[in-house]
Design a protein around this motif. Structure first.
Motif, PDB file in Angstrom:
ATOM      1  N   MET A 126       9.876  -0.197  10.317  1.00  0.00           N
ATOM      2  CA  MET A 126       9.512  -1.100   9.218  1.00  0.00           C
ATOM      3  C   MET A 126      10.344  -0.830   7.959  1.00  0.00           C
ATOM      4  SD  MET A 126       5.411  -1.041   9.879  1.00  0.00           S
ATOM      5  CE  MET A 126       4.958  -1.466   8.196  1.00  0.00           C
ATOM      6  N   HIS A 127      10.609   0.453   7.684  1.00  0.00           N
ATOM      7  CA  HIS A 127      11.427   0.772   6.514  1.00  0.00           C
ATOM      8  C   HIS A 127      12.818   0.170   6.643  1.00  0.00           C
ATOM      9  CE1 HIS A 127       8.953   3.564   4.089  1.00  0.00           C
ATOM     10  NE2 HIS A 127       8.316   3.743   5.252  1.00  0.00           N
ATOM     11  N   TYR A 383       0.285  -2.057  -1.966  1.00  0.00           N
ATOM     12  CA  TYR A 383      -0.747  -2.395  -0.975  1.00  0.00           C
ATOM     13  C   TYR A 383      -1.599  -3.562  -1.477  1.00  0.00           C
ATOM     14  CZ  TYR A 383      -0.167   1.754   2.087  1.00  0.00           C
ATOM     15  OH  TYR A 383       0.295   2.697   2.968  1.00  0.00           O
ATOM     16  N   THR A 384      -1.988  -3.484  -2.751  1.00  0.00           N
ATOM     17  CA  THR A 384      -2.841  -4.532  -3.312  1.00  0.00           C
ATOM     18  C   THR A 384      -2.151  -5.882  -3.182  1.00  0.00           C
ATOM     19  OG1 THR A 384      -3.700  -2.912  -4.881  1.00  0.00           O
ATOM     20  CG2 THR A 384      -4.141  -5.232  -5.367  1.00  0.00           C
ATOM     21  N   HIS A 385      -0.842  -5.889  -3.480  1.00  0.00           N
ATOM     22  CA  HIS A 385      -0.078  -7.127  -3.360  1.00  0.00           C
ATOM     23  C   HIS A 385      -0.113  -7.663  -1.933  1.00  0.00           C
ATOM     24  CE1 HIS A 385       3.162 -10.053  -3.678  1.00  0.00           C
ATOM     25  NE2 HIS A 385       3.646  -9.522  -2.561  1.00  0.00           N
ATOM     26  N   ALA A 386       0.130  -6.815  -0.940  1.00  0.00           N
ATOM     27  CA  ALA A 386       0.287  -7.281   0.436  1.00  0.00           C
ATOM     28  C   ALA A 386      -1.047  -7.503   1.143  1.00  0.00           C
ATOM     29  CB  ALA A 386       1.137  -6.289   1.222  1.00  0.00           C
ATOM     30  N   TYR A 387      -2.017  -6.641   0.855  1.00  0.00           N
ATOM     31  CA  TYR A 387      -3.299  -6.703   1.574  1.00  0.00           C
ATOM     32  C   TYR A 387      -4.364  -7.461   0.806  1.00  0.00           C
ATOM     33  CZ  TYR A 387      -1.825  -3.292   5.127  1.00  0.00           C
ATOM     34  OH  TYR A 387      -1.196  -2.660   6.175  1.00  0.00           O
ATOM     35  N   GLY A 388      -4.149  -7.633  -0.494  1.00  0.00           N
ATOM     36  CA  GLY A 388      -5.206  -8.206  -1.311  1.00  0.00           C
ATOM     37  C   GLY A 388      -6.373  -7.246  -1.500  1.00  0.00           C
ATOM     38  N   VAL A 415       5.734  10.657  -1.220  1.00  0.00           N
ATOM     39  CA  VAL A 415       4.770   9.551  -1.205  1.00  0.00           C
ATOM     40  C   VAL A 415       4.477   9.200   0.248  1.00  0.00           C
ATOM     41  CG1 VAL A 415       4.286   7.201  -1.962  1.00  0.00           C
ATOM     42  CG2 VAL A 415       5.683   8.729  -3.396  1.00  0.00           C
ATOM     43  N   LEU A 416       3.187   9.258   0.586  1.00  0.00           N
ATOM     44  CA  LEU A 416       2.764   9.002   1.961  1.00  0.00           C
ATOM     45  C   LEU A 416       2.103   7.632   2.039  1.00  0.00           C
ATOM     46  CD1 LEU A 416       1.236  12.542   2.631  1.00  0.00           C
ATOM     47  CD2 LEU A 416       3.440  11.689   3.435  1.00  0.00           C
ATOM     48  N   MET A 417       2.837   6.665   2.555  1.00  0.00           N
ATOM     49  CA  MET A 417       2.296   5.312   2.682  1.00  0.00           C
ATOM     50  C   MET A 417       2.070   5.038   4.169  1.00  0.00           C
ATOM     51  SD  MET A 417       4.647   3.336  -0.151  1.00  0.00           S
ATOM     52  CE  MET A 417       3.786   1.770  -0.032  1.00  0.00           C
ATOM     53  N   GLY A 418       0.847   5.268   4.618  1.00  0.00           N
ATOM     54  CA  GLY A 418       0.554   5.120   6.040  1.00  0.00           C
ATOM     55  C   GLY A 418       0.203   3.687   6.395  1.00  0.00           C
ATOM     56  N   PHE A 419       0.558   3.276   7.616  1.00  0.00           N
ATOM     57  CA  PHE A 419       0.193   1.953   8.130  1.00  0.00           C
ATOM     58  C   PHE A 419      -0.498   2.035   9.495  1.00  0.00           C
ATOM     59  CE2 PHE A 419       3.866   1.303   5.304  1.00  0.00           C
ATOM     60  CZ  PHE A 419       3.253   0.508   4.349  1.00  0.00           C
ATOM     61  N   GLY A 420      -0.590   3.238  10.027  1.00  0.00           N
ATOM     62  CA  GLY A 420      -1.293   3.415  11.299  1.00  0.00           C
ATOM     63  C   GLY A 420      -2.803   3.440  11.074  1.00  0.00           C
ATOM     64  N   LEU A 421      -3.528   3.330  12.153  1.00  0.00           N
ATOM     65  CA  LEU A 421      -4.983   3.446  12.093  1.00  0.00           C
ATOM     66  C   LEU A 421      -5.409   4.595  13.005  1.00  0.00           C
ATOM     67  CD1 LEU A 421      -5.924  -0.350  12.297  1.00  0.00           C
ATOM     68  CD2 LEU A 421      -6.064   1.135  10.281  1.00  0.00           C
ATOM     69  N   ASN A 437      -0.859  -4.910  10.439  1.00  0.00           N
ATOM     70  CA  ASN A 437      -0.331  -3.881   9.544  1.00  0.00           C
ATOM     71  C   ASN A 437       1.195  -3.853   9.547  1.00  0.00           C
ATOM     72  OD1 ASN A 437      -2.757  -2.962   8.479  1.00  0.00           O
ATOM     73  ND2 ASN A 437      -3.138  -1.617  10.254  1.00  0.00           N
ATOM     74  N   PHE A 438       1.790  -4.248  10.668  1.00  0.00           N
ATOM     75  CA  PHE A 438       3.251  -4.370  10.712  1.00  0.00           C
ATOM     76  C   PHE A 438       3.695  -5.424   9.699  1.00  0.00           C
ATOM     77  CE2 PHE A 438       7.101  -6.370  12.531  1.00  0.00           C
ATOM     78  CZ  PHE A 438       7.930  -5.251  12.677  1.00  0.00           C
ATOM     79  N   ASP A 439       3.052  -6.582   9.713  1.00  0.00           N
ATOM     80  CA  ASP A 439       3.420  -7.677   8.802  1.00  0.00           C
ATOM     81  C   ASP A 439       3.124  -7.318   7.349  1.00  0.00           C
ATOM     82  OD1 ASP A 439       4.264  -9.295  10.924  1.00  0.00           O
ATOM     83  OD2 ASP A 439       2.223 -10.051  11.258  1.00  0.00           O
ATOM     84  N   LYS A 440       1.876  -6.894   7.107  1.00  0.00           N
ATOM     85  CA  LYS A 440       1.499  -6.570   5.731  1.00  0.00           C
ATOM     86  C   LYS A 440       2.249  -5.339   5.232  1.00  0.00           C
ATOM     87  CE  LYS A 440      -3.098  -8.663   5.873  1.00  0.00           C
ATOM     88  NZ  LYS A 440      -4.487  -8.423   6.339  1.00  0.00           N
ATOM     89  N   GLY A 441       2.491  -4.425   6.140  1.00  0.00           N
ATOM     90  CA  GLY A 441       3.203  -3.213   5.779  1.00  0.00           C
ATOM     91  C   GLY A 441       4.626  -3.513   5.342  1.00  0.00           C
TER      92      GLY A 441
END
Lengths: 456, 456
Positions: A126-127, A383-388, A415-421, A437-441
């Motif tokens: 994703m990066h 995150y707020t921008h992408a996930y609301g 900075v740890l920005m996780g997208f896994g669950l 999470n791939f899309d929003k991430g």
């Protein structure tokens, strides 16, 4: 951002096609028969970085599996972000439990199933795609970028420290960005800003020069197990407080903001207790469960053994007994100093009639990013921008050795920005990664990269 | 006595020749390939008893190796002595450590070397020869005699209880006489008049429904090892006193005579400590070492295990931990009652967050002959006569199951007249038996049998 997001939407199929190619490579770092596959994955990453527009994309040798490097350093005066990820994956057994083969990625229910999908090929990929998209839409990046994508994370990153040490200036940056942690929940993005450290030791206690018969000697001689349990009990008060002199010295207090943040999280002690099958929770008085897990140190006995362990009865007075101990440490505890204090405690509290050998083992420093650092606050905004949904700030009770490596080596925020669950079965059969999470991430990362230069 | 002693001297060579024959039979009860040898030894004993002049000498079947019976019941109105011994022996490995083969008896330094020489063929054989000598010299015995010579002592006498129960009237007697213990030293004959009993149990402690990761859960959940050591420590005070409620209830106090007797024995705490390689001895306050060993009960943890025992570190919070416990009991403690009390203590002291399963195991009653019983006092006189040294009265810290069997079944005194020495390697290579004790022991036994009827 709109143009970038349109670009992401337009290229979604192509991105997933490429991710599928990456996930098809069985780059299992633990198994030597997969060594060629591990290299194949490194080559795939290198080529993907080159195609994305990065310079100097290269496979760099280490003592083990290689590191993939690339950079884009064309905005002088702007901060440099070092992106860390890993292209190696866990073994796949038991293979029969996989619904679809681990290296034949399958999309169902808007999730992609494959070994490495969530840990960590998906997030690492994703990066690359986020930055590629910015480059394609805008012709340049808002910050300087370096990549460090390793191939030994699943086998303990044994060569990473010395590799980075040897190439310190090449990897120097203002910030490390890692997507290899999990979100608190599918609708709850989170930023982990603290990890606990580690200090391990072993206690080997001896009494007589041999095991003794309990009929012949019982009552007149020390018993190594009695001495050991007496010694071990002295390490805690019954309420769970650690009684090693000076153990809590310098432990960073939680700020009011942190306390509020943790209290606002949706943690249910009763559900937690039930899920673990526990009659009761147990921990240091005066702290909530999340505070205990994230911000307070521990001293756990991980193993104990001595005397007879077989079936039935053996009337032996054991002459030796052993315990293994690890501490989870928080800022500003120093692992070596903690081991000194434990050793002093052990020496002081060894019962009469016993001698103790104290052996030091693994150590790791705790990590804490400045809670209010703009690079970390910006992650929440992204995150707020992408996930609301506003991201919450969390810590982790465990350790991530590479975080400590970067923190100790470069003295820069990680900075740890996780997208896994947590339920995505990394390290287990049917590993998968949510395409939501791939899309929003991707959008989160693009937003983050776009605004980082201004935030810092 | 003089005629008998002359007879013993005259027949010494013949006695040793016969003993050598008995010791040449490899009657190892633990090894099935020696089953024919075990029977051969039983036949040898039966024939020796017949030749000695006993009636009804017979091999009696049990569920395992047989018991040899014989009697001489011709003095009506006189007491009946049941002589117990065993003709089976321990295995011999490691064979290469024997200086001479274990079943080729060799006399050197006035000691006879062979498996079973000291334990218990030698002492058992002495009873046959002592009584044979009296019969040959005097034409009759002063008391009635029954023999019970078993072949399973070295494998736990598993069939003896039910065998004796089934033939209770046949083996009924007024007194049991056993020579299967040791003397305090070569110049110190001793009569053991008390043995400790046994009560065994296991504690299995559980916390969560699975092992937990110390990073993810550490600080908020109970640790099974912490809970177990806390529970185990509660069983003793640091000085060694057992803190189980009511544990010491009814424990028979040492008489002043016993205290004096023990104090008069040549026990050196410092030499004892050094020989065991101990920094310090440890035991219940207010008692001497011999009192602790012989007359005070114990509660020993014989084994403990939980969590990780391998090399290195494992950051696990174990969800189970286990301990094995045995108590040595003294009169008038009841093993079942003691286990009830320990279980009650465990239930009461189980830390919050843990559950415990308490499992009962082996039990055995303590044994104490009346210290001033004339049959026991006479044993001392007999030693004094033969050795020229007054025998001391001792107890043993361990248990001899057959003593408890006879005591519980017949409710008669059991007199333990040992002639072995602790350094005679029973159960080890180069087992041997002092011929000095063989000679003096024969005289001791003859004196004892001669005077018993008048003493009782």
């Amino acid at each position: 951002m709109e143009a970038i997001e349109r670009h992401l939407t337009a290229n979604r199929e192509e991105h997933l096609k490429q991710l599928t190619q990456l996930l098809s490579i069985p780059s299992i770092s633990a198994l030597s028969e997969h060594k060629p596959d591990v290299r194949k994955a490194a080559e795939f990453i290198r080529d993907a970085l080159t195609k994305a527009g990065f310079d100097h994309a290269a496979i760099m040798e280490t003592g083990g599996h290689p590191v993939v490097y690339a950079d884009w350093l064309h905005v002088e005066g702007k901060p440099t972000v070092l992106v860390y990820g890993h292209y190696d994956v866990q073994p796949v057994d038991p293979l029969q439990l996989w619904k679809t083969p681990p290296f034949e990625p399958d999309i169902r229910d808007n999730q992609i199933f494959a070994r490495g999908a969530s840990d960590d090929k998906g997030p690492t990929f994703m990066h690359i795609k986020a930055l590629e998209s910015i480059l394609q839409v805008e012709g340049e990046l808002p910050v300087n970028i370096k990549f460090c994508i390793e191939g030994e994370e699943e086998v303990g990153s044994a060569n990473l420290d010395s590799f980075l040490e040897a190439h310190k200036s090449q990897f120097a940056a203002d910030l490390v960005l890692i997507s290899d942690t999990t979100m608190l929940g599918p609708d709850q993005p989170s930023i982990c800003y603290g990890l606990r450290g580690l200090a391990a030791c072993q206690i080997d206690l001896q009494t007589a020069n041999t095991d003794l018969h309990s009929g012949i000697y019982g009552g007149a001689v020390p018993n190594a197990i009695h001495a050991l349990v007496e010694l071990l009990v002295s390490l805690h008060s019954p309420d769970g407080t650690i009684t090693v002199d000076g153990f809590y010295d310098g432990v960073a207090k939680l700020s009011e903001a942190e306390q509020k943040e943790y209290a606002s999280l949706d943690h249910d002690d009763e559900a937690y207790r039930k899920s673990l099958g526990l009659p009761a929770l147990h921990g240091e008085p005066g702290y909530t469960t999340l505070e205990r897990l994230w911000a307070r140190p521990t001293l756990e006995i991980n193993g104990i053994y001595g005397g007879f362990q077989g079936e039935g009865t053996k009337t032996v007075i054991p002459n030796e007994a052993h315990a293994k101990i690890t501490c989870r440490l928080v800022p500003n505890q120093d692992p070596k100093n903690i081991l000194d204090k434990i050793e002093a405690h052990i020496t002081k509290h060894t019962p009469e009639g016993a001698t103790v050998t104290f052996t030091r083992a693994d150590t790791g420093h705790p990590y804490l990013a400045p809670y209010d650092h703009p690079a970390i606050q910006l992650a929440a905004d992204a995150y707020t921008h992408a996930y609301g949904i506003k991201a919450v700030f969390t810590r982790m009770g465990g350790s991530i050795p590479v975080v400590e490596t970067f923190s100790q080596l470069f003295h820069i925020p990680v900075v740890l920005m996780g997208f896994g669950l947590n339920d995505e079965n990394f390290h287990a059969p049917n590993e998968h990664f949510s395409l939501d999470n791939f899309d929003k991430g991707l959008r989160t990362l693009c937003y983050y990269y776009k605004h980082l230069a201004n935030a810092l």
